[in-house]
Design a protein around this motif. Structure first.
Motif, PDB file in Angstrom:
ATOM      1  N   PHE A 258       7.099   9.785  -0.336  1.00 41.15           N
ATOM      2  CA  PHE A 258       5.991   9.502   0.584  1.00 41.15           C
ATOM      3  C   PHE A 258       4.834  10.421   0.204  1.00 41.15           C
ATOM      4  O   PHE A 258       4.898  11.635   0.334  1.00 41.15           O
ATOM      5  N   ASP A 259       3.745   9.833  -0.283  1.00 42.22           N
ATOM      6  CA  ASP A 259       2.543  10.594  -0.643  1.00 42.22           C
ATOM      7  C   ASP A 259       1.841  11.034   0.638  1.00 42.22           C
ATOM      8  O   ASP A 259       1.624  10.222   1.543  1.00 42.22           O
ATOM      9  N   PRO A 260       1.500  12.332   0.780  1.00 44.24           N
ATOM     10  CA  PRO A 260       0.813  12.781   2.003  1.00 44.24           C
ATOM     11  C   PRO A 260      -0.479  12.029   2.297  1.00 44.24           C
ATOM     12  O   PRO A 260      -0.930  12.007   3.443  1.00 44.24           O
ATOM     13  N   SER A 261      -1.067  11.409   1.291  1.00 41.37           N
ATOM     14  CA  SER A 261      -2.313  10.663   1.515  1.00 41.37           C
ATOM     15  C   SER A 261      -2.062   9.210   1.875  1.00 41.37           C
ATOM     16  O   SER A 261      -3.013   8.463   2.148  1.00 41.37           O
ATOM     17  N   ALA A 262      -0.806   8.767   1.893  1.00 41.26           N
ATOM     18  CA  ALA A 262      -0.480   7.383   2.232  1.00 41.26           C
ATOM     19  C   ALA A 262      -0.334   7.230   3.741  1.00 41.26           C
ATOM     20  O   ALA A 262       0.097   8.150   4.439  1.00 41.26           O
ATOM     21  N   THR A 263      -0.670   6.058   4.267  1.00 41.40           N
ATOM     22  CA  THR A 263      -0.549   5.788   5.697  1.00 41.40           C
ATOM     23  C   THR A 263       0.860   5.309   6.021  1.00 41.40           C
ATOM     24  O   THR A 263       1.579   4.798   5.158  1.00 41.40           O
ATOM     25  N   PHE A 264       1.235   5.468   7.275  1.00 42.21           N
ATOM     26  CA  PHE A 264       2.535   4.964   7.709  1.00 42.21           C
ATOM     27  C   PHE A 264       2.558   3.435   7.663  1.00 42.21           C
ATOM     28  O   PHE A 264       3.578   2.836   7.322  1.00 42.21           O
ATOM     29  N   SER A 265       1.428   2.819   7.985  1.00 39.55           N
ATOM     30  CA  SER A 265       1.394   1.357   7.988  1.00 39.55           C
ATOM     31  C   SER A 265       1.669   0.779   6.601  1.00 39.55           C
ATOM     32  O   SER A 265       2.313  -0.268   6.472  1.00 39.55           O
ATOM     33  N   SER A 266       1.215   1.469   5.555  1.00 36.73           N
ATOM     34  CA  SER A 266       1.418   0.945   4.209  1.00 36.73           C
ATOM     35  C   SER A 266       2.894   0.907   3.842  1.00 36.73           C
ATOM     36  O   SER A 266       3.332   0.030   3.093  1.00 36.73           O
ATOM     37  N   HIS A 267       3.673   1.844   4.381  1.00 35.60           N
ATOM     38  CA  HIS A 267       5.112   1.817   4.120  1.00 35.60           C
ATOM     39  C   HIS A 267       5.824   0.860   5.058  1.00 35.60           C
ATOM     40  O   HIS A 267       6.733   0.129   4.630  1.00 35.60           O
ATOM     41  N   LEU A 268       5.448   0.856   6.325  1.00 35.29           N
ATOM     42  CA  LEU A 268       6.098  -0.050   7.271  1.00 35.29           C
ATOM     43  C   LEU A 268       5.907  -1.499   6.853  1.00 35.29           C
ATOM     44  O   LEU A 268       6.803  -2.329   7.032  1.00 35.29           O
ATOM     45  N   ALA A 269       4.747  -1.807   6.257  1.00 33.17           N
ATOM     46  CA  ALA A 269       4.461  -3.192   5.861  1.00 33.17           C
ATOM     47  C   ALA A 269       5.345  -3.648   4.710  1.00 33.17           C
ATOM     48  O   ALA A 269       5.487  -4.859   4.484  1.00 33.17           O
ATOM     49  N   THR A 270       5.948  -2.711   3.957  1.00 34.79           N
ATOM     50  CA  THR A 270       6.878  -3.111   2.895  1.00 34.79           C
ATOM     51  C   THR A 270       8.295  -3.246   3.409  1.00 34.79           C
ATOM     52  O   THR A 270       9.164  -3.756   2.688  1.00 34.79           O
ATOM     53  N   MET A 271       8.547  -2.814   4.661  1.00 29.78           N
ATOM     54  CA  MET A 271       9.906  -2.770   5.186  1.00 29.78           C
ATOM     55  C   MET A 271      10.159  -3.793   6.281  1.00 29.78           C
ATOM     56  O   MET A 271      11.309  -4.203   6.492  1.00 29.78           O
ATOM     57  N   PHE A 272       9.103  -4.192   6.991  1.00 29.94           N
ATOM     58  CA  PHE A 272       9.257  -5.109   8.119  1.00 29.94           C
ATOM     59  C   PHE A 272       8.301  -6.291   7.974  1.00 29.94           C
ATOM     60  O   PHE A 272       7.210  -6.153   7.396  1.00 29.94           O
ATOM     61  N   PRO A 273       8.682  -7.422   8.509  1.00 29.92           N
ATOM     62  CA  PRO A 273       7.813  -8.600   8.406  1.00 29.92           C
ATOM     63  C   PRO A 273       6.583  -8.435   9.298  1.00 29.92           C
ATOM     64  O   PRO A 273       6.601  -7.670  10.272  1.00 29.92           O
TER      65      PRO A 273
END
Length: 382
Positions: A258-273
């Protein structure tokens, strides 16, 4: 025709058994009235003759055992010969060097050095003594001393092929060892510098670093972005393992980098529809969002726009993290809300950060209220 080599040691043999052999007895057995004529005859035979003759007899016996690769027994014979105190310096030197050869095979390198030193006191120009001393020093990885020993021998015996070849071998080993030590020193220097940079980043993020719970190396740890090679500096991005916890289902996901400059939404969007009818979220690394949710969410509650993210701080404060916040934003928020005079921040536990993910609504409210009650019961003030 030469005599056959001694038979191999029988199973269960102990070297204390040598005390029962007349040749090796350190003390005469107590007189039990048995009048052991064979024992007396053997012992008188062993110690018959001059000290030189006795020592030579022990040396010959030791040589037989050495040829049979029974080095401990051979060493015991040579020791008996030395203890006979032969006045002949040639016999003294031979016994010491033969015992040194046994101890080379037995890897008793300190004893090899003692016997070769004693042999050189008798004969300062003994090539065998220098050769065996250098072999012991090589085994102890004392390469510079081993080279010095070879040079001392070659100073008076420059044509000694064995010692010359030994010296060439040792020079190569020393060079390889020095290269290995330099590489090790450079690796340790880089590791220290990387730890220094890593700790500086932890401080900039106000993280509270906890010692591993079981004193073992954590499976996942913060690490430098592999896309940036070369010297690690404070400008090199550091990626964090982040656990997303789903207490409603008692399960979790791990984001290893997890890059400190990345948003949580950018990761959640790859995991949930995506939530039906909601605008799509930008995914991390351009990964397409899944078409359906995880198997543990049969009711379809976990969709990108229907999720709330929480973090707990070291002081047990509960923070609601906006999905468009970056990991760095979350770290800053955890430190900013600390009471005056108190240090607070997110915990880096076993090398990882953790966040709680819940579906919005009643389940979220119930979980948050329960957390606050438990916090109060632990003695923390709101």
């Amino acid at each position: 025709m030469s005599a056959p080599y001694p038979e191999p040691r029988p199973p269960g043999f102990s070297f204390t058994d040598l005390d029962s052999i007349p040749l090796f007895m350190r003390h005469l057995p107590e007189d039990d009235g048995s009048n052991n004529i064979a024992l007396e005859a053997l012992q008188s035979l062993v110690y018959e003759g001059t000290p030189d003759e006795q020592a030579r007899n022990f040396k010959d016996q030791g040589n037989e055992y050495f040829r049979g690769r029974r080095y401990r027994e051979a060493s015991a014979f040579y020791t008996q010969g030395i203890n006979a105190n032969p006045p002949d310096p040639i016999i003294q030197e031979a016994l010491l060097l033969n015992r040194a050869a046994c101890n080379l095979e037995l890897k008793n390198f300190g004893m090899v050095l003692r016997d070769t030193s004693a042999a050189l006191m008798i004969n300062p120009r003994s090539p065998k003594a220098y050769f065996r001393a250098s072999a012991a020093l090589v085994s102890l990885e004392r390469f510079t001393e081993a080279l010095d020993v070879c040079d001392r021998c070659l100073a008076f015996d420059p044509q000694n092929t064995s010692v010359r070849q030994q010296r060439e071998k040792i020079a190569g080993l020393r060079e390889a060892n020095e290269r290995k030590e330099m590489e090790k020193a450079e690796r340790l220097r880089k590791e220290r510098e990387e730890r220094r940079v890593m700790n500086a980043v932890f401080q900039s993020l106000n993280l509270v670093v906890l010692a591993p719970s079981n004193n073992a190396q954590p499976q996942y740890q913060p690490h430098f972005d592999p896309a940036f090679s070369g010297l690690r500096t404070s400008a090199t991005p550091i990626l964090f393992p982040v656990f997303l916890l789903y207490p409603q289902h008692n399960t979790s996901d791990l984001i290893t980098s997890f890059d400190p400059s990345a948003t949580f939404s950018s990761h959640l969007a790859t995991m949930f529809p995506p939530t039906p009818g909601a605008p799509p979220m930008q995914t991390a690394y351009g990964v397409r969002p899944p078409e359906k949710g995880p198997d543990w969410d049969p009711n379809g509650e976990y969709t990108t726009s229907n999720l709330s993210v929480y973090a707990t701080t070291h002081r047990r404060r509960l923070l609601k993290i906006g999905k468009r916040m970056t990991l760095r934003d979350a770290c800053d928020a955890a430190a900013a809300g600390a009471s005056p005079g108190e240090k607070d921040g997110l915990e880096l536990r076993d090398g990882s950060l953790s966040f709680i993910v819940l579906p919005k609504g009643e389940r979220e409210r119930v979980w948050a209220d329960d957390f606050k009650r438990r916090r109060a019961a632990e003695g923390y003030q709101s």
